[in-house]
Scaffold this motif. Structure first.
Motif, PDB file in Angstrom:
ATOM      1  N   VAL A 130      13.146  -1.061   5.881  1.00 12.96           N
ATOM      2  CA  VAL A 130      12.945  -0.310   4.653  1.00 12.96           C
ATOM      3  C   VAL A 130      11.587   0.390   4.759  1.00 12.96           C
ATOM      4  O   VAL A 130      10.677  -0.114   5.416  1.00 12.96           O
ATOM      5  N   GLN A 131      11.498   1.575   4.157  1.00 12.58           N
ATOM      6  CA  GLN A 131      10.227   2.302   4.161  1.00 12.58           C
ATOM      7  C   GLN A 131       9.557   2.154   2.812  1.00 12.58           C
ATOM      8  O   GLN A 131      10.207   2.219   1.766  1.00 12.58           O
ATOM      9  N   LEU A 132       8.251   1.949   2.859  1.00  6.90           N
ATOM     10  CA  LEU A 132       7.431   1.839   1.660  1.00  6.90           C
ATOM     11  C   LEU A 132       6.328   2.898   1.736  1.00  6.90           C
ATOM     12  O   LEU A 132       5.819   3.191   2.821  1.00  6.90           O
ATOM     13  N   ARG A 133       5.965   3.433   0.590  1.00  6.37           N
ATOM     14  CA  ARG A 133       4.898   4.436   0.536  1.00  6.37           C
ATOM     15  C   ARG A 133       3.993   4.089  -0.635  1.00  6.37           C
ATOM     16  O   ARG A 133       4.471   3.728  -1.715  1.00  6.37           O
ATOM     17  N   LEU A 134       2.691   4.175  -0.420  1.00  2.00           N
ATOM     18  CA  LEU A 134       1.753   3.815  -1.455  1.00  2.00           C
ATOM     19  C   LEU A 134       0.479   4.644  -1.359  1.00  2.00           C
ATOM     20  O   LEU A 134       0.186   5.222  -0.314  1.00  2.00           O
ATOM     21  N   SER A 135      -0.230   4.709  -2.472  1.00  2.00           N
ATOM     22  CA  SER A 135      -1.524   5.381  -2.466  1.00  2.00           C
ATOM     23  C   SER A 135      -2.572   4.398  -2.955  1.00  2.00           C
ATOM     24  O   SER A 135      -2.290   3.508  -3.767  1.00  2.00           O
ATOM     25  N   LEU A 136      -3.806   4.568  -2.456  1.00  2.00           N
ATOM     26  CA  LEU A 136      -4.867   3.632  -2.758  1.00  2.00           C
ATOM     27  C   LEU A 136      -6.228   4.303  -2.571  1.00  2.00           C
ATOM     28  O   LEU A 136      -6.342   5.308  -1.855  1.00  2.00           O
ATOM     29  N   PRO A 137      -7.271   3.747  -3.156  1.00  3.06           N
ATOM     30  CA  PRO A 137      -8.611   4.278  -2.944  1.00  3.06           C
ATOM     31  C   PRO A 137      -9.072   4.024  -1.499  1.00  3.06           C
ATOM     32  O   PRO A 137      -8.648   3.065  -0.862  1.00  3.06           O
ATOM     33  N   TYR A 138      -9.962   4.877  -1.028  1.00  4.48           N
ATOM     34  CA  TYR A 138     -10.462   4.780   0.340  1.00  4.48           C
ATOM     35  C   TYR A 138     -11.014   3.400   0.703  1.00  4.48           C
ATOM     36  O   TYR A 138     -10.746   2.905   1.804  1.00  4.48           O
ATOM     37  N   PRO A 139     -11.769   2.722  -0.168  1.00  2.00           N
ATOM     38  CA  PRO A 139     -12.330   1.420   0.223  1.00  2.00           C
ATOM     39  C   PRO A 139     -11.268   0.362   0.557  1.00  2.00           C
ATOM     40  O   PRO A 139     -11.565  -0.615   1.236  1.00  2.00           O
ATOM     41  N   LEU A 140     -10.032   0.547   0.117  1.00  2.00           N
ATOM     42  CA  LEU A 140      -8.976  -0.443   0.388  1.00  2.00           C
ATOM     43  C   LEU A 140      -8.169  -0.133   1.655  1.00  2.00           C
ATOM     44  O   LEU A 140      -7.316  -0.932   2.045  1.00  2.00           O
ATOM     45  N   GLU A 141      -8.431   1.003   2.299  1.00  2.00           N
ATOM     46  CA  GLU A 141      -7.614   1.394   3.460  1.00  2.00           C
ATOM     47  C   GLU A 141      -7.687   0.375   4.587  1.00  2.00           C
ATOM     48  O   GLU A 141      -6.664  -0.007   5.164  1.00  2.00           O
ATOM     49  N   GLY A 142      -8.898  -0.090   4.923  1.00  2.00           N
ATOM     50  CA  GLY A 142      -9.039  -1.073   6.012  1.00  2.00           C
ATOM     51  C   GLY A 142      -8.281  -2.351   5.725  1.00  2.00           C
ATOM     52  O   GLY A 142      -7.591  -2.903   6.592  1.00  2.00           O
ATOM     53  N   LEU A 143      -8.406  -2.836   4.481  1.00  2.00           N
ATOM     54  CA  LEU A 143      -7.693  -4.043   4.070  1.00  2.00           C
ATOM     55  C   LEU A 143      -6.186  -3.854   4.233  1.00  2.00           C
ATOM     56  O   LEU A 143      -5.487  -4.721   4.781  1.00  2.00           O
ATOM     57  N   LEU A 144      -5.689  -2.715   3.775  1.00  2.00           N
ATOM     58  CA  LEU A 144      -4.250  -2.476   3.852  1.00  2.00           C
ATOM     59  C   LEU A 144      -3.777  -2.361   5.297  1.00  2.00           C
ATOM     60  O   LEU A 144      -2.730  -2.884   5.666  1.00  2.00           O
ATOM     61  N   ARG A 145      -4.549  -1.696   6.142  1.00  2.00           N
ATOM     62  CA  ARG A 145      -4.169  -1.593   7.558  1.00  2.00           C
ATOM     63  C   ARG A 145      -4.096  -2.971   8.213  1.00  2.00           C
ATOM     64  O   ARG A 145      -3.211  -3.230   9.028  1.00  2.00           O
ATOM     65  N   ARG A 146      -5.010  -3.873   7.855  1.00  2.00           N
ATOM     66  CA  ARG A 146      -4.960  -5.240   8.403  1.00  2.00           C
ATOM     67  C   ARG A 146      -3.704  -5.969   7.922  1.00  2.00           C
ATOM     68  O   ARG A 146      -3.063  -6.692   8.684  1.00  2.00           O
ATOM     69  N   GLU A 147      -3.354  -5.786   6.657  1.00  2.00           N
ATOM     70  CA  GLU A 147      -2.147  -6.418   6.111  1.00  2.00           C
ATOM     71  C   GLU A 147      -0.885  -5.865   6.780  1.00  2.00           C
ATOM     72  O   GLU A 147       0.059  -6.601   7.036  1.00  2.00           O
ATOM     73  N   ILE A 148      -0.873  -4.571   7.053  1.00  2.00           N
ATOM     74  CA  ILE A 148       0.270  -3.950   7.735  1.00  2.00           C
ATOM     75  C   ILE A 148       0.425  -4.553   9.126  1.00  2.00           C
ATOM     76  O   ILE A 148       1.517  -4.930   9.545  1.00  2.00           O
TER      77      ILE A 148
END
Length: 196
Positions: A130-148
């Motif tokens: 399944v594909q997911l798409r989300l938007s977030l503030p720049y400071p959370l990008e690193g956190l999200l990439r680690r979770e991915i």
């Protein structure tokens, strides 16, 4: 549950002087399968036939390549179906040995060649993605990439504007737990969007 293959597997049979070289391998679609078949003709210019069968959802195929109708492609496809394989290409290159096998002999030869190749193949469960798409503030990008990365998800697309937009794919069975974890970590600062 459907399965795919981890890597290609091969087998070779010699039946009444005819040589049958079989390969089963994972593929994405019919276009990729056709490219592989074309390459086999380049590798085996002296072959009499390059028969193939493809299980790939709506793009399935069974090709006899000059063998009597229904004696090669269809039996190969039946083996793939029986083993519940999806996203798999079976090919058999035949070098004719001068002795005709008859319709029944051809069906057995092509069926056995694919079945022998599958004996050594490593099957893996095929998961619905399944594909997911989300938007977030720049400071959370690193956190999200680690979770991915931790979720073994695949990052498909990243966009940088006022907010960071990410699109990813992961097994459907993990999607709800992933979304819940991201919502918890994001403290309401992450918005879920429709995939493009």
């Amino acid at each position: 549950m459907p399965f795919s293959l981890h890597t290609p597997a091969h087998a070779e049979l010699l039946i009444k002087k005819s040589r049958f070289i079989a390969c089963v391998q994972p593929v994405q679609d019919r276009a990729q399968a056709q490219t592989i078949v074309d390459a086999l003709w380049q590798q085996h210019p002296g072959a009499a036939h390059v028969c193939w069968a493809l299980m790939a959802g709506g793009q399935s195929a069974a090709v006899d390549d000059g063998e009597p109708s229904g004696t090669a492609g269809r039996p190969m496809l039946d083996v793939l179906r029986h083993q519940q394989l999806e996203g798999v290409l079976a090919t058999v290159v035949r070098y004719f040995g001068g002795v005709k096998l008859g319709a029944g002999g051809l069906v057995r030869a092509y069926t056995d060649a694919v079945a022998q190749a599958l004996l050594t193949a490593e099957k893996i469960p095929r998961q619905q993605l399944v594909q997911l798409r989300l938007s977030l503030p720049y400071p959370l990008e690193g956190l999200l990439r680690r979770e991915i990365a931790a979720a073994d998800a695949q990052l498909l697309q990243v966009g940088h504007a006022a907010l960071v937009t990410l699109q990813l794919s992961l097994p459907q069975a993990q999607a709800e737990a992933f979304k819940a974890r991201i919502d918890e970590l994001g403290h309401g600062r992450i918005a879920w969007l429709e995939p493009e």
